[in-house]
Design a protein around this motif. Structure first.
Motif, short mmCIF file in Angstrom:
data_model
loop_
_atom_site.label_atom_id
_atom_site.label_comp_id
_atom_site.label_asym_id
_atom_site.label_seq_id
_atom_site.Cartn_x
_atom_site.Cartn_y
_atom_site.Cartn_z
N GLU A 148 0.82 -1.21 0.00
CA GLU A 148 0.00 0.00 0.00
C GLU A 148 0.86 1.26 0.00
OE1 GLU A 148 -3.67 1.53 2.71
OE2 GLU A 148 -3.52 -0.62 2.35
N ILE A 163 2.30 1.83 -3.43
CA ILE A 163 1.32 2.42 -4.34
C ILE A 163 1.17 3.91 -4.06
CG2 ILE A 163 -1.14 2.44 -4.96
CD1 ILE A 163 -1.03 -0.68 -4.35
N GLN A 164 1.05 4.26 -2.78
CA GLN A 164 0.86 5.66 -2.41
C GLN A 164 2.07 6.52 -2.77
OE1 GLN A 164 -0.14 5.44 1.75
NE2 GLN A 164 -2.23 4.80 1.34
N SER A 219 -3.25 -1.10 -11.10
CA SER A 219 -4.60 -1.60 -10.87
C SER A 219 -4.63 -3.12 -10.69
CB SER A 219 -5.53 -1.19 -12.02
OG SER A 219 -5.02 -1.61 -13.26
N ILE A 237 -3.51 -3.87 -7.18
CA ILE A 237 -4.56 -3.53 -6.21
C ILE A 237 -5.64 -4.60 -6.20
CG2 ILE A 237 -6.40 -1.86 -5.70
CD1 ILE A 237 -4.43 0.32 -6.78
N ASN A 238 -6.01 -5.08 -7.38
CA ASN A 238 -7.01 -6.14 -7.47
C ASN A 238 -6.57 -7.38 -6.70
OD1 ASN A 238 -8.75 -4.69 -9.03
ND2 ASN A 238 -8.03 -5.53 -10.98
N LEU A 284 -4.41 -7.60 -4.29
CA LEU A 284 -4.34 -7.36 -2.86
C LEU A 284 -5.73 -7.39 -2.23
CD1 LEU A 284 -1.72 -4.48 -2.79
CD2 LEU A 284 -1.34 -6.85 -2.16
N ASP A 285 -6.70 -6.85 -2.96
CA ASP A 285 -8.06 -6.84 -2.45
C ASP A 285 -8.65 -8.23 -2.36
OD1 ASP A 285 -8.02 -4.15 -2.18
OD2 ASP A 285 -9.17 -3.70 -3.98
#
Ligand SMILES: [Zn+2]
Length: 82
Positions: free
Chosen positions: A52, A55-56, A73, A76-77, A79-80
């Motif tokens: 995270e 990404i930030q 993206s 992020i997918n 990780l979610d």
């Protein structure tokens, strides 16, 4: 059993056994988690909990020596989903 392969997290710079880190590769401008290992191309390593922050901070552009910020993206997918 000695483990010589030590990787450094691109976010916190801590050196780790690769099993403690996620390997990421850059494919067509996208950051893709290499969950099975062995994907070709330049790899970057980080802790799951550091993803995270990466990404930030936009750490991937630097890590992959990319000319523009990679698309995260896909990462992020993944990780979610976990
Ligand atoms: Zn880390």
């Amino acid at each position: 059993m000695s483990i010589k392969a030590i990787r450094t997290c691109i976010v916190c710079r801590k050196s780790e056994n690769p099993s403690a880190l996620i390997r990421l590769t850059l494919v067509d401008g996208k950051v893709i988690p290499d969950l099975k290992g062995g994907a070709p191309g330049r790899g970057a390593w980080l802790h799951r909990e550091c993803a995270e922050s990466a990404i930030q901070r936009g750490s991937f552009k630097f890590a992959f020596k990319a000319t523009s910020a990679p698309d995260v993206s896909e990462l992020i997918n993944r990780l979610d989903n976990k």
